[in-house]
Design an enzyme around this catalytic site. Structure first.
Site, PDB file in Angstrom:
ATOM      1  N   SER A 163     -37.898 -32.306 -80.772  1.00 39.04           N
ATOM      2  CA  SER A 163     -38.142 -33.623 -80.175  1.00 39.04           C
ATOM      3  C   SER A 163     -39.619 -33.980 -80.301  1.00 39.04           C
ATOM      4  CB  SER A 163     -37.648 -33.641 -78.726  1.00 39.04           C
ATOM      5  OG  SER A 163     -37.683 -34.945 -78.199  1.00 39.04           O
ATOM      6  N   LEU A 164     -40.373 -34.076 -79.181  1.00 37.45           N
ATOM      7  CA  LEU A 164     -41.789 -34.425 -79.285  1.00 37.45           C
ATOM      8  C   LEU A 164     -42.557 -33.436 -80.153  1.00 37.45           C
ATOM      9  CD1 LEU A 164     -44.226 -32.736 -77.554  1.00 37.45           C
ATOM     10  CD2 LEU A 164     -42.620 -33.254 -75.718  1.00 37.45           C
TER      11      LEU A 164
ATOM     12  N   HIS B  66     -32.666 -39.289 -75.829  1.00 37.96           N
ATOM     13  CA  HIS B  66     -31.895 -39.063 -77.066  1.00 37.96           C
ATOM     14  C   HIS B  66     -30.459 -39.583 -76.981  1.00 37.96           C
ATOM     15  CE1 HIS B  66     -35.165 -36.903 -78.903  1.00 37.96           C
ATOM     16  NE2 HIS B  66     -35.270 -36.151 -77.841  1.00 37.96           N
TER      17      HIS B  66
ATOM     18  N   GLN C  46     -35.315 -40.806 -84.087  1.00 43.62           N
ATOM     19  CA  GLN C  46     -35.266 -39.635 -83.211  1.00 43.62           C
ATOM     20  C   GLN C  46     -35.177 -40.021 -81.738  1.00 43.62           C
ATOM     21  OE1 GLN C  46     -38.597 -37.908 -81.453  1.00 43.62           O
ATOM     22  NE2 GLN C  46     -38.616 -36.178 -82.874  1.00 43.62           N
TER      23      GLN C  46
END
Length: 311
Positions: free
Chosen positions: A93-94, A203, A252
């Protein structure tokens, strides 16, 4: 031995992370100072001293985790290890922003500013209390997708959000729909279904307002080709094209984190060792549960940096 560098995501934060790097390496201190300057505040003080509830806020945790990962990366570089020694980079993710900064695609300052915006945008996309996330344990991806579909059929949004591997899939969406999925998960064969203490439903399609804000910001961001390809969450496939990276970073925000598939792709394409760079050992713990061919090591302290550099 083929190496991939992997960078942790939200949930790996802890008060005091990165302090030993700050104390031991001038190169690491420079990263924390750069992030502080980029954000116009002493995020480093929050990272080192807390309080935990402020560090855990999405808008703080995201740039903070990137800062620690890049502090570890710069420390490794001071010991002679470069990102170019790896075959691929990836981030949860990040963590993709950390991976891209480590691979030279984006500056640390720009990554900090983008992650501050990303954290705020994701937090503000859904009013507090209207979204939820839960971890479903013991079901495969297909069964979880069916569980979400049944829960959403009665109204609201319920979607797979993170396929972390090892039988752990996180779902995200409207609070009521996620609650229905949690309630019906045991009947579907899940070992456990655990609501997660998160502040927003990350998400999933409810994050579309955040995706639009990130698309605008990323259009203005300067991206270079990474020194090694990025295996991105949303496709579980590699790319080195800056425009494609930009597009995947936008996708994303609403898309599923395909971590299991990303790690399987790495193993199938010759990677045998993962080096987790930054806070915690979450990704290292998942690695062998995903594919036993993957050895993993965590590098997030001064001692770990020196140990890794010594071979």
């Amino acid at each position: 031995m083929s190496i991939a560098l992997v960078f942790p995501g939200q949930g790996s934060q802890a008060v005091g992370m990165g302090r030993s790097l700050f104390d031991a390496f001038q190169e690491s201190r420079a990263v924390f100072e750069e992030v502080d300057d980029a954000l116009g505040e002493r995020l480093s003080s929050l990272i080192f001293e807390g309080p935990e509830d402020r560090l855990t806020l999405t808008q703080n945790a995201q740039p903070a985790l990137m800062a620690v990962s890049l502090a570890a990366m710069r420390a490794l570089e001071s010991q002679g290890f470069r990102a170019s020694a790896a075959s691929y980079v990836a981030g949860h993710s990040l963590g993709e922003y950390s991976a891209l900064a480590a691979a030279g695609t984006i500056s640390v300052s720009d990554a900090a500013r983008l992650l501050r915006l990303r954290g705020r945008a994701m937090q503000e996309a859904v009013p507090a209390g209207e979204g939820a996330m839960a971890a479903i344990l013991g079901l495969d991806a297909e069964a979880v997708a069916a569980l979400c579909e049944r829960a959403a059929a009665e109204g609201g949004v319920c979607e797979p959000a993170n396929d972390n591997g090892g039988g752990q899939i996180v779902i995200s969406g409207s609070a009521a729909a996620v609650a229905r999925a949690v309630a019906s998960a045991p009947e579907a064969g899940a070992k456990r279904a655990i609501p997660l203490p998160v502040s927003a439903p990350f998400h999933c399609s409810l994050m579309q307002p955040a995706a639009e804000r990130m698309a605008e910001a990323l259009r203005e961001a300067r991206l270079s080709a990474p020194v090694v390809p990025l295996v991105s969450n949303v496709t579980a496939s590699p790319t080195s094209d800056p425009d494609e990276i930009r597009e995947r970073l936008v996708r994303q925000v609403t898309g599923r984190v395909r971590w299991r598939e990303s790690m399987e792709w790495l193993a199938e394409n010759g990677v045998t060792r993962l080096v987790e760079i930054g806070s915690g050992k979450v990704l290292s713990g998942l690695a062998r549960r995903i594919d036993k061919r993957l050895e993993a090591v965590s590098v997030g302290t001064d001692e770990a940096v020196r140990g890794f550099a010594a071979g």
